[in-house]
Design a protein around this motif. Structure first.
Motif, PDB file in Angstrom:
ATOM      1  N   LEU A 116      -9.067  -0.974 -20.119  1.00 37.46           N
ATOM      2  CA  LEU A 116      -8.087  -0.138 -19.450  1.00 37.46           C
ATOM      3  C   LEU A 116      -6.740  -0.858 -19.387  1.00 37.46           C
ATOM      4  O   LEU A 116      -6.668  -2.079 -19.570  1.00 37.46           O
ATOM      5  N   ALA A 117      -5.692  -0.106 -19.117  1.00 41.35           N
ATOM      6  CA  ALA A 117      -4.342  -0.652 -19.092  1.00 41.35           C
ATOM      7  C   ALA A 117      -3.908  -0.905 -17.654  1.00 41.35           C
ATOM      8  O   ALA A 117      -3.981  -0.005 -16.803  1.00 41.35           O
ATOM      9  N   VAL A 118      -3.431  -2.130 -17.401  1.00 37.25           N
ATOM     10  CA  VAL A 118      -2.879  -2.467 -16.091  1.00 37.25           C
ATOM     11  C   VAL A 118      -1.525  -1.781 -15.941  1.00 37.25           C
ATOM     12  O   VAL A 118      -0.660  -1.901 -16.807  1.00 37.25           O
ATOM     13  N   GLY A 119      -1.344  -1.046 -14.851  1.00 40.23           N
ATOM     14  CA  GLY A 119      -0.101  -0.332 -14.615  1.00 40.23           C
ATOM     15  C   GLY A 119      -0.110   1.067 -15.182  1.00 40.23           C
ATOM     16  O   GLY A 119       0.758   1.876 -14.850  1.00 40.23           O
ATOM     17  N   GLY A 120      -1.088   1.372 -16.041  1.00 35.03           N
ATOM     18  CA  GLY A 120      -1.231   2.712 -16.597  1.00 35.03           C
ATOM     19  C   GLY A 120      -2.469   3.382 -16.042  1.00 35.03           C
ATOM     20  O   GLY A 120      -2.396   4.327 -15.258  1.00 35.03           O
ATOM     21  N   ASP A 121      -3.647   2.836 -16.438  1.00 39.00           N
ATOM     22  CA  ASP A 121      -4.900   3.385 -15.920  1.00 39.00           C
ATOM     23  C   ASP A 121      -5.166   2.930 -14.485  1.00 39.00           C
ATOM     24  O   ASP A 121      -5.644   3.712 -13.663  1.00 39.00           O
ATOM     25  N   VAL A 122      -4.883   1.671 -14.208  1.00 42.70           N
ATOM     26  CA  VAL A 122      -5.116   1.121 -12.869  1.00 42.70           C
ATOM     27  C   VAL A 122      -3.911   0.260 -12.485  1.00 42.70           C
ATOM     28  O   VAL A 122      -3.525  -0.638 -13.234  1.00 42.70           O
ATOM     29  N   SER A 123      -3.331   0.541 -11.330  1.00 44.52           N
ATOM     30  CA  SER A 123      -2.203  -0.259 -10.832  1.00 44.52           C
ATOM     31  C   SER A 123      -2.708  -1.409  -9.968  1.00 44.52           C
ATOM     32  O   SER A 123      -3.754  -1.284  -9.312  1.00 44.52           O
ATOM     33  N   VAL A 124      -1.959  -2.513  -9.970  1.00 46.43           N
ATOM     34  CA  VAL A 124      -2.366  -3.714  -9.227  1.00 46.43           C
ATOM     35  C   VAL A 124      -1.159  -4.277  -8.482  1.00 46.43           C
ATOM     36  O   VAL A 124      -0.073  -4.394  -9.052  1.00 46.43           O
ATOM     37  N   THR A 155       0.830  -1.207   0.000  1.00 47.81           N
ATOM     38  CA  THR A 155       0.000   0.000   0.000  1.00 47.81           C
ATOM     39  C   THR A 155       0.863   1.255   0.000  1.00 47.81           C
ATOM     40  O   THR A 155       0.566   2.225  -0.725  1.00 47.81           O
ATOM     41  N   ALA A 156       1.940   1.250   0.793  1.00 45.84           N
ATOM     42  CA  ALA A 156       2.833   2.412   0.824  1.00 45.84           C
ATOM     43  C   ALA A 156       3.450   2.653  -0.555  1.00 45.84           C
ATOM     44  O   ALA A 156       3.650   3.808  -0.970  1.00 45.84           O
ATOM     45  N   HIS A 157       3.759   1.598  -1.275  1.00 45.78           N
ATOM     46  CA  HIS A 157       4.292   1.724  -2.636  1.00 45.78           C
ATOM     47  C   HIS A 157       3.309   2.480  -3.523  1.00 45.78           C
ATOM     48  O   HIS A 157       3.708   3.395  -4.270  1.00 45.78           O
ATOM     49  N   LEU A 158       2.039   2.136  -3.441  1.00 45.40           N
ATOM     50  CA  LEU A 158       1.027   2.812  -4.261  1.00 45.40           C
ATOM     51  C   LEU A 158       0.841   4.263  -3.819  1.00 45.40           C
ATOM     52  O   LEU A 158       0.685   5.165  -4.664  1.00 45.40           O
ATOM     53  N   LEU A 159       0.869   4.507  -2.528  1.00 45.67           N
ATOM     54  CA  LEU A 159       0.737   5.878  -2.034  1.00 45.67           C
ATOM     55  C   LEU A 159       1.917   6.734  -2.504  1.00 45.67           C
ATOM     56  O   LEU A 159       1.741   7.906  -2.875  1.00 45.67           O
ATOM     57  N   GLN A 160       3.111   6.163  -2.522  1.00 44.54           N
ATOM     58  CA  GLN A 160       4.284   6.898  -2.988  1.00 44.54           C
ATOM     59  C   GLN A 160       4.201   7.215  -4.479  1.00 44.54           C
ATOM     60  O   GLN A 160       4.800   8.192  -4.949  1.00 44.54           O
ATOM     61  N   LEU A 161       3.445   6.418  -5.210  1.00 44.35           N
ATOM     62  CA  LEU A 161       3.248   6.669  -6.644  1.00 44.35           C
ATOM     63  C   LEU A 161       2.148   7.696  -6.891  1.00 44.35           C
ATOM     64  O   LEU A 161       1.835   8.001  -8.047  1.00 44.35           O
ATOM     65  N   VAL A 218       8.767  -5.034  -7.211  1.00 44.86           N
ATOM     66  CA  VAL A 218       8.099  -4.059  -8.082  1.00 44.86           C
ATOM     67  C   VAL A 218       8.280  -4.472  -9.536  1.00 44.86           C
ATOM     68  O   VAL A 218       9.405  -4.647 -10.016  1.00 44.86           O
ATOM     69  N   ARG A 219       7.149  -4.620 -10.223  1.00 46.70           N
ATOM     70  CA  ARG A 219       7.162  -4.941 -11.650  1.00 46.70           C
ATOM     71  C   ARG A 219       6.242  -3.956 -12.379  1.00 46.70           C
ATOM     72  O   ARG A 219       5.893  -2.909 -11.823  1.00 46.70           O
ATOM     73  N   ALA A 220       5.841  -4.277 -13.587  1.00 47.44           N
ATOM     74  CA  ALA A 220       5.172  -3.299 -14.446  1.00 47.44           C
ATOM     75  C   ALA A 220       3.682  -3.122 -14.195  1.00 47.44           C
ATOM     76  O   ALA A 220       3.045  -2.299 -14.823  1.00 47.44           O
ATOM     77  N   SER A 221       3.099  -3.880 -13.267  1.00 44.92           N
ATOM     78  CA  SER A 221       1.653  -3.734 -13.019  1.00 44.92           C
ATOM     79  C   SER A 221       1.336  -2.517 -12.156  1.00 44.92           C
ATOM     80  O   SER A 221       0.162  -2.232 -11.903  1.00 44.92           O
ATOM     81  N   THR A 222       2.371  -1.798 -11.679  1.00 43.85           N
ATOM     82  CA  THR A 222       2.139  -0.562 -10.927  1.00 43.85           C
ATOM     83  C   THR A 222       2.883   0.584 -11.588  1.00 43.85           C
ATOM     84  O   THR A 222       3.982   0.410 -12.127  1.00 43.85           O
ATOM     85  N   GLY A 223       2.284   1.761 -11.551  1.00 47.93           N
ATOM     86  CA  GLY A 223       2.876   2.962 -12.109  1.00 47.93           C
ATOM     87  C   GLY A 223       2.281   4.177 -11.451  1.00 47.93           C
ATOM     88  O   GLY A 223       1.397   4.071 -10.576  1.00 47.93           O
ATOM     89  N   PRO A 224       2.719   5.358 -11.819  1.00 48.57           N
ATOM     90  CA  PRO A 224       2.214   6.585 -11.204  1.00 48.57           C
ATOM     91  C   PRO A 224       0.694   6.705 -11.386  1.00 48.57           C
ATOM     92  O   PRO A 224       0.133   6.234 -12.373  1.00 48.57           O
ATOM     93  N   ALA A 225       0.078   7.365 -10.412  1.00 47.00           N
ATOM     94  CA  ALA A 225      -1.373   7.594 -10.513  1.00 47.00           C
ATOM     95  C   ALA A 225      -1.662   8.445 -11.739  1.00 47.00           C
ATOM     96  O   ALA A 225      -0.963   9.421 -12.008  1.00 47.00           O
ATOM     97  N   THR A 236      -7.814   4.081  -8.657  1.00 43.59           N
ATOM     98  CA  THR A 236      -6.686   4.098  -9.595  1.00 43.59           C
ATOM     99  C   THR A 236      -5.689   2.990  -9.274  1.00 43.59           C
ATOM    100  O   THR A 236      -4.752   2.784 -10.035  1.00 43.59           O
ATOM    101  N   ALA A 237      -5.899   2.320  -8.149  1.00 43.83           N
ATOM    102  CA  ALA A 237      -4.997   1.224  -7.770  1.00 43.83           C
ATOM    103  C   ALA A 237      -5.760   0.222  -6.919  1.00 43.83           C
ATOM    104  O   ALA A 237      -6.716   0.592  -6.220  1.00 43.83           O
ATOM    105  N   ILE A 238      -5.318  -1.044  -6.987  1.00 42.72           N
ATOM    106  CA  ILE A 238      -5.987  -2.122  -6.253  1.00 42.72           C
ATOM    107  C   ILE A 238      -4.928  -2.994  -5.583  1.00 42.72           C
ATOM    108  O   ILE A 238      -3.984  -3.440  -6.231  1.00 42.72           O
ATOM    109  N   VAL A 239      -5.105  -3.224  -4.282  1.00 40.81           N
ATOM    110  CA  VAL A 239      -4.301  -4.188  -3.541  1.00 40.81           C
ATOM    111  C   VAL A 239      -5.124  -5.466  -3.422  1.00 40.81           C
ATOM    112  O   VAL A 239      -6.217  -5.445  -2.850  1.00 40.81           O
TER     113      VAL A 239
END
Length: 351
Positions: A276-284, A174-180, A341-348, A254-257
């Protein structure tokens, strides 16, 4: 052939029953190589299976342990079973695998059968808050290691609990997504009744609190999981359903844990279904780092459990309890997870 005895095997091989006994109990040095070959051929021909309970009565030992997992439909449990078996085989033990679906009655039924077959040690992976349903067997002498579970009130005095730190793992995700830059983050779990899931949800909310954000603003999706109370079956489909419902909302996340990797892979499929794009529109982000995580498209950001170390620890603690039941009070062993960390997460995405 049912009911074959060592006497029949001995007659077939042209040896004495004691020679067959030596073969079965791992004493090959007491016979010639050609004798071993005849005994092995007779066993294969007659379909003889040793009675493990009877052997335990003779030798006082049974080199078999039980493993009860929720479901090997989740590759994490298949990998854990393989790692545990590797550790056990290296020390001369074998493993019997049972799938319980976290059903207390089913768990008790399997443990009753294992106990009746002379098996005195079991690794139990249900993560249920209460182990009351197996206490009679523990009181009778069954050695038990609880995996993926921390100590709970009412646990047996000699229980060993071994787990990754699920609170820390979900906090890392979760902290990873918040930092993004993500703020609309959903937690997809199915039911939160098991100990490990409760801990993961606690780590999720702690990350919000440490970022001075109100966790009440996060979205928690359980899917009305009362019909399947622990969420282990069809986890991928559960994740896909969650994504479908969450992304249809006007203020979509914009992100899902996700509670585990199989659920996260289903979430990713649901995101693609929505165009939608995983890692672009919505991070997982998932949890476990199963072998499929790195093979997904895009590869899945996840929380890695040190599964080989945990399996080895589970076996070593269980063996110690079997060999010396009075080894002291209950123990809890927590191992630290790692964020991958892999490509399924990216900036909000920008509004």
């Amino acid at each position: 052939m049912a009911g074959v005895t060592i006497y029949q095997v001995a007659r077939e091989a042209g040896v004495s029953p004691s020679t067959v006994s030596n073969f079965l109990n791992g004493r090959p040095e007491r016979m010639l190589p050609q004798t071993r070959s005849r005994v092995a051929a007779a066993i294969d021909k007659l379909g003889y299976r040793p009675n493990r309970a009877a052997r335990q009565l003779r030798t006082g030992q049974n080199q078999v342990i039980g493993l009860v997992v929720p479901s090997v439909a989740n590759p994490f449990w298949g990998s854990f079973a393989r790692m545990l078996e590797r550790a056990a085989l290296a020390d001369g033990y074998r493993v019997l695998l049972c799938n319980s679906e976290r059903d207390p009655e089913r768990e008790r039924g399997y443990l009753d059968e294992l106990w009746a077959d002379g098996i005195r040690g079991v690794v139990l992976c249900s993560s249920l808050p209460s182990l009351e349903h197996v206490l009679p067997l523990v009181d009778a002498g069954l050695s038990l290691v609880a995996f993926d579970r921390t100590a709970q009130a009412g646990d047996p005095a000699a229980l060993v609990n071994i787990s990754v730190d699920n609170v820390v793992g979900a906090h890392l995700a979760t902290a990873h997504l918040l930092q993004l830059g993500h703020r609309r983050i959903a937690f997809v779990s199915g039911s939160l009744r098991s100990v490990n899931r409760r801990d993961r949800f606690r780590g999720f909310t702690q990350a919000f609190e440490e970022a001075e954000l109100d966790p009440a603003g996060a979205v928690v999706w359980s899917g009305g999981a009362e019909q399947e109370p622990y969420g282990d079956l069809d986890a991928a489909e559960l994740g896909r359903k969650a994504a479908r419902e969450l992304l249809a909302a006007p203020d979509r996340p914009t992100a899902i844990v996700a509670i585990n990797d199989m659920c996260a892979l289903g979430v990713s499929a649901g995101i693609r279904d929505a165009g939608l794009a995983v890692g672009g529109d919505v991070s997982v982000v998932g949890f476990d780092d199963i072998v499929l995580a790195d093979l997904a498209a895009p590869p899945l950001t996840t929380v890695r459990q040190p599964i080989a170390e945990m399996a080895a620890a589970a076996f070593q603690h269980l063996r110690s309890r079997i060999n010396a039941p009075e080894t002291g009070p209950s123990q809890s062993l927590l191992m630290r997870p790692e964020l991958v960390v892999r490509a399924s997460t990216g900036p909000a995405p920008r509004e």
